[in-house]
Design a protein around this motif. Structure first.
Motif, mmCIF file in Angstrom:
data_model
loop_
_atom_site.group_PDB
_atom_site.id
_atom_site.type_symbol
_atom_site.label_atom_id
_atom_site.label_comp_id
_atom_site.label_asym_id
_atom_site.label_seq_id
_atom_site.Cartn_x
_atom_site.Cartn_y
_atom_site.Cartn_z
ATOM 1 N N CYS A 122 51.576 6.194 -38.320
ATOM 2 C CA CYS A 122 52.731 5.306 -38.280
ATOM 3 C C CYS A 122 54.034 6.090 -38.245
ATOM 4 C CB CYS A 122 52.696 4.365 -39.482
ATOM 5 S SG CYS A 122 53.974 3.099 -39.468
ATOM 6 N N ALA A 123 54.172 7.098 -39.108
ATOM 7 C CA ALA A 123 55.415 7.860 -39.174
ATOM 8 C C ALA A 123 55.634 8.697 -37.928
ATOM 9 C CB ALA A 123 55.412 8.751 -40.414
ATOM 10 N N GLY A 124 54.616 9.469 -37.535
ATOM 11 C CA GLY A 124 54.760 10.348 -36.384
ATOM 12 C C GLY A 124 55.006 9.594 -35.083
ATOM 13 N N LEU A 125 54.264 8.515 -34.877
ATOM 14 C CA LEU A 125 54.452 7.730 -33.653
ATOM 15 C C LEU A 125 55.790 6.999 -33.666
ATOM 16 C CD1 LEU A 125 50.896 6.203 -33.066
ATOM 17 C CD2 LEU A 125 51.933 8.184 -31.958
ATOM 18 N N GLY A 126 56.220 6.547 -34.853
ATOM 19 C CA GLY A 126 57.518 5.886 -34.937
ATOM 20 C C GLY A 126 58.647 6.822 -34.558
ATOM 21 N N LEU A 127 58.590 8.064 -35.039
ATOM 22 C CA LEU A 127 59.598 9.056 -34.667
ATOM 23 C C LEU A 127 59.544 9.331 -33.169
ATOM 24 C CD1 LEU A 127 61.722 11.228 -35.159
ATOM 25 C CD2 LEU A 127 59.888 12.758 -35.936
ATOM 26 N N ALA A 128 58.331 9.474 -32.630
ATOM 27 C CA ALA A 128 58.188 9.739 -31.195
ATOM 28 C C ALA A 128 58.766 8.606 -30.356
ATOM 29 C CB ALA A 128 56.715 9.953 -30.861
ATOM 30 N N CYS A 129 58.540 7.362 -30.768
ATOM 31 C CA CYS A 129 59.093 6.217 -30.039
ATOM 32 C C CYS A 129 60.614 6.271 -30.003
ATOM 33 C CB CYS A 129 58.653 4.910 -30.683
ATOM 34 S SG CYS A 129 57.001 4.372 -30.247
ATOM 35 N N ASN A 130 61.211 6.621 -31.129
ATOM 36 C CA ASN A 130 62.666 6.719 -31.165
ATOM 37 C C ASN A 130 63.168 7.868 -30.299
ATOM 38 O OD1 ASN A 130 64.146 4.813 -33.210
ATOM 39 N ND2 ASN A 130 62.202 5.318 -34.178
ATOM 40 N N LEU A 131 62.471 8.985 -30.304
ATOM 41 C CA LEU A 131 62.870 10.103 -29.445
ATOM 42 C C LEU A 131 62.763 9.740 -27.972
ATOM 43 C CD1 LEU A 131 61.193 13.111 -31.314
ATOM 44 C CD2 LEU A 131 63.652 12.706 -31.046
ATOM 45 N N MET A 152 52.965 -9.983 -39.513
ATOM 46 C CA MET A 152 51.758 -9.147 -39.536
ATOM 47 C C MET A 152 51.650 -8.395 -38.212
ATOM 48 S SD MET A 152 47.827 -10.507 -39.763
ATOM 49 C CE MET A 152 46.413 -9.406 -39.602
ATOM 50 N N LEU A 153 51.663 -7.079 -38.295
ATOM 51 C CA LEU A 153 51.566 -6.234 -37.110
ATOM 52 C C LEU A 153 50.254 -5.470 -37.139
ATOM 53 C CD1 LEU A 153 52.726 -4.846 -34.588
ATOM 54 C CD2 LEU A 153 53.961 -3.282 -36.111
ATOM 55 N N ALA A 154 49.404 -5.715 -36.170
ATOM 56 C CA ALA A 154 48.118 -5.021 -36.080
ATOM 57 C C ALA A 154 48.321 -3.620 -35.511
ATOM 58 C CB ALA A 154 47.149 -5.807 -35.202
ATOM 59 N N ALA A 155 47.534 -2.674 -35.988
ATOM 60 C CA ALA A 155 47.680 -1.276 -35.574
ATOM 61 C C ALA A 155 47.514 -1.095 -34.071
ATOM 62 C CB ALA A 155 46.676 -0.408 -36.324
ATOM 63 N N ASP A 156 46.587 -1.847 -33.446
ATOM 64 C CA ASP A 156 46.359 -1.624 -32.028
ATOM 65 C C ASP A 156 47.597 -1.942 -31.191
ATOM 66 O OD1 ASP A 156 46.138 -4.346 -32.447
ATOM 67 O OD2 ASP A 156 44.266 -4.592 -31.323
ATOM 68 N N ALA A 157 48.372 -2.963 -31.599
ATOM 69 C CA ALA A 157 49.600 -3.291 -30.872
ATOM 70 C C ALA A 157 50.645 -2.188 -31.061
ATOM 71 C CB ALA A 157 50.147 -4.629 -31.352
ATOM 72 N N TYR A 158 50.757 -1.680 -32.267
ATOM 73 C CA TYR A 158 51.720 -0.607 -32.550
ATOM 74 C C TYR A 158 51.334 0.670 -31.805
ATOM 75 C CZ TYR A 158 54.476 2.697 -35.380
ATOM 76 O OH TYR A 158 55.353 3.674 -35.805
ATOM 77 N N TYR A 159 50.060 1.038 -31.867
ATOM 78 C CA TYR A 159 49.614 2.247 -31.186
ATOM 79 C C TYR A 159 49.845 2.145 -29.680
ATOM 80 C CZ TYR A 159 47.078 3.390 -35.538
ATOM 81 O OH TYR A 159 46.733 3.667 -36.836
ATOM 82 N N ALA A 160 49.512 1.006 -29.090
ATOM 83 C CA ALA A 160 49.660 0.842 -27.641
ATOM 84 C C ALA A 160 51.118 0.982 -27.215
ATOM 85 C CB ALA A 160 49.105 -0.519 -27.213
ATOM 86 N N ASN A 187 41.925 -0.123 -33.977
ATOM 87 C CA ASN A 187 42.641 -1.098 -34.802
ATOM 88 C C ASN A 187 42.194 -0.952 -36.258
ATOM 89 O OD1 ASN A 187 44.395 -3.218 -35.298
ATOM 90 N ND2 ASN A 187 42.872 -4.788 -34.866
ATOM 91 N N ASP A 188 42.770 0.013 -36.962
ATOM 92 C CA ASP A 188 42.262 0.421 -38.271
ATOM 93 C C ASP A 188 43.108 -0.032 -39.453
ATOM 94 O OD1 ASP A 188 44.403 2.035 -37.663
ATOM 95 O OD2 ASP A 188 43.431 3.915 -38.213
ATOM 96 N N ARG A 189 44.229 -0.695 -39.205
ATOM 97 C CA ARG A 189 45.062 -1.108 -40.327
ATOM 98 C C ARG A 189 46.037 -2.202 -39.909
ATOM 99 N NH1 ARG A 189 46.388 3.206 -42.984
ATOM 100 N NH2 ARG A 189 44.779 4.376 -41.897
ATOM 101 N N THR A 190 46.764 -2.711 -40.890
ATOM 102 C CA THR A 190 47.754 -3.759 -40.668
ATOM 103 C C THR A 190 49.020 -3.407 -41.422
ATOM 104 O OG1 THR A 190 46.009 -5.435 -40.526
ATOM 105 C CG2 THR A 190 48.236 -6.218 -40.931
ATOM 106 N N TRP A 191 50.162 -3.624 -40.796
ATOM 107 C CA TRP A 191 51.446 -3.455 -41.478
ATOM 108 C C TRP A 191 52.137 -4.807 -41.550
ATOM 109 C CZ3 TRP A 191 50.315 0.214 -37.504
ATOM 110 C CH2 TRP A 191 49.963 1.482 -37.991
ATOM 111 N N CYS A 192 52.732 -5.109 -42.682
ATOM 112 C CA CYS A 192 53.431 -6.376 -42.856
ATOM 113 C C CYS A 192 54.854 -6.123 -43.347
ATOM 114 C CB CYS A 192 52.686 -7.279 -43.833
ATOM 115 S SG CYS A 192 51.131 -7.932 -43.170
ATOM 116 N N PHE A 193 55.751 -7.019 -42.967
ATOM 117 C CA PHE A 193 57.153 -6.895 -43.361
ATOM 118 C C PHE A 193 57.848 -8.236 -43.182
ATOM 119 C CE2 PHE A 193 56.553 -5.735 -38.934
ATOM 120 C CZ PHE A 193 57.549 -6.419 -38.264
ATOM 121 N N TRP A 194 58.967 -8.398 -43.897
ATOM 122 C CA TRP A 194 59.824 -9.550 -43.690
ATOM 123 C C TRP A 194 60.862 -9.192 -42.640
ATOM 124 C CZ3 TRP A 194 58.227 -8.538 -48.777
ATOM 125 C CH2 TRP A 194 57.588 -9.587 -49.435
#
Length: 385
Positions: free
Chosen positions: A14-23, A89-97, A44-51
């Protein structure tokens, strides 16, 4: 000295890919960046949730959202209205893709899967050298998102361990319009355990069993609690498991350190063991995205990465005291959590939990909690570790 890249990112989670997306958003201005990830493929190995409202980062990728949440325990059941900032609810596969697409779209960035790090990075003549299972890689700056070695971490006040299954039932047993954020089952052992249910349809939901404890718990230790939760929530309906997820999050003790005074400014640690998760809640996704944007900007403008921004003093003090009370008086957990969700205005509480709280928001949370346990902890002669 020539290098393979300007920046190496160790870890493509999550952290490494998030930084890469911003770069990647900086186009040709982005530094030459190599992301090294030990896994061979993403799943699809995890789920992230946020408001967040529609403008929140990655809100459009959320597979489901809820405008009502339920918190139950201590003899109370609270319906928490979060309609203005839904729980997403954000599924990992959507974030990774999305991340992989962004990386592939910018030739300045490259992702290398199956690259395990064989030894600690070495800094020689102004260059970081990384020995991997696929050979040596070098760069001027290093962002390390891997978990820190235990010897470099401060002891956590508590650990949040969770294990869950996403299931599909043969009968409609779920209400997809309300999620169970925390459902504390009656228990005689006084440990902090609750059920977390994210229903996406009447027949599909993620059901997790979560424990706050002084040590991290492996998945097998959570199996009995998860089985009981599944039996309770499926109400006798047959079901099949679509996927599973498990994790451990340190709570307190690993807060982000100030950027000043780092031994080598060209290297930063990021991720869960470097203050990414809010100590008292374990929420990390939005914090990681904010850090990713800040670090990317710093790398583009100065060539030097920046660590996670430390929480404000009042937030650190409140979180630490709250965790100390939970650790020393675990039986109070249902009462404390239901009090917050019942007696604090939803907008104030969401801002507080999302690290956007004002002084008035912090004051409202303090006012909602019973003073006795916190005063007792403050004046205790046996400070928690």
């Amino acid at each position: 000295m020539s290098t393979d890249a300007d920046v190496i990112i160790l870890g493509g989670g999550c952290a490494g890919l998030g930084l890469a997306c911003n770069l990647s958003q900086y186009g040709g201005r982005a530094p030459r960046t190599v992301i090294l990830e030990q896994r061979n493929e993403y799943r699809n190995d995890r789920t992230w949730c946020f408001w967040g409202d529609a403008a929140a980062p990655y809100a459009r990728l959320a597979g489901h959202q809820w405008r009502h949440l339920r918190v139950a325990g201590g003899g109370r059941c609270i319906d928490f209205d979060c309609g203005k900032t839904p729980y997403r609810m954000l599924a990992a596969d959507a974030y990774y893709a999305t991340a992989l697409q962004a990386i592939h779209a910018n030739p300045q960035l490259s992702l290398h899967l199956g690259h395990g790090v064989l030894s600690e990075p070495e800094y020689v003549d102004g260059v970081w050298r990384i020995e991997t299972s696929q050979g040596r890689v070098s760069a001027v700056s290093l962002v390390d998102t891997r978990p820190k070695p235990a010897s470099e971490q401060s002891p956590a006040l508590l650990w949040q361990s969770f294990f869950g299954h996403e299931i599909e039932t043969s009968d409609p047993v779920f209400d997809p319009f309300i999620a169970d954020l925390m459902d504390f089952p009656e228990s005689g052992d006084h440990r902090i355990a609750f059920i977390y249910v994210l229903p996406q349809t009447a027949t599909r939901a993620l059901v997790e069993y979560t424990v706050f404890a002084e040590s991290p718990l492996p998945a097998p230790a959570l199996q009995k609690g998860l089985d009981a939760a599944l039996e309770n929530r499926t109400r006798g309906s047959a079901y099949r498991t679509l996927r599973s997820e498990y994790g451990c999050i340190p709570m307190g003790g690993n807060e982000a350190a100030p950027a000043a005074g780092r031994a080598n400014p060209s290297r930063v640690h990021a991720g869960l063991s470097a203050g990414a998760a809010r100590p008292a809640t374990g929420y990390a996704f939005q914090r990681l995205q904010r850090w990713g944007a800040q670090c990317a900007q710093a790398l583009v403008t100065t060539g030097t990465p920046v660590p996670q921004t430390p929480d404000r003093l009042i937030a650190r003090a409140m979180d630490r005291l709250f965790l100390q009370v939970l650790r020393t008086q675990p039986a109070l957990a249902p009462t404390l959590f239901t009090a917050m969700f019942a007696d604090v205005d939803s907008r104030r509480l969401i801002r507080f939990l999302s690290d956007e709280g004002t002084l008035h928001d912090h004051a409202a949370v303090i006012a909602a909690l019973p003073a006795g346990p916190f005063l007792k902890q403050l004046f205790s002669r046996k400070p928690s570790a």
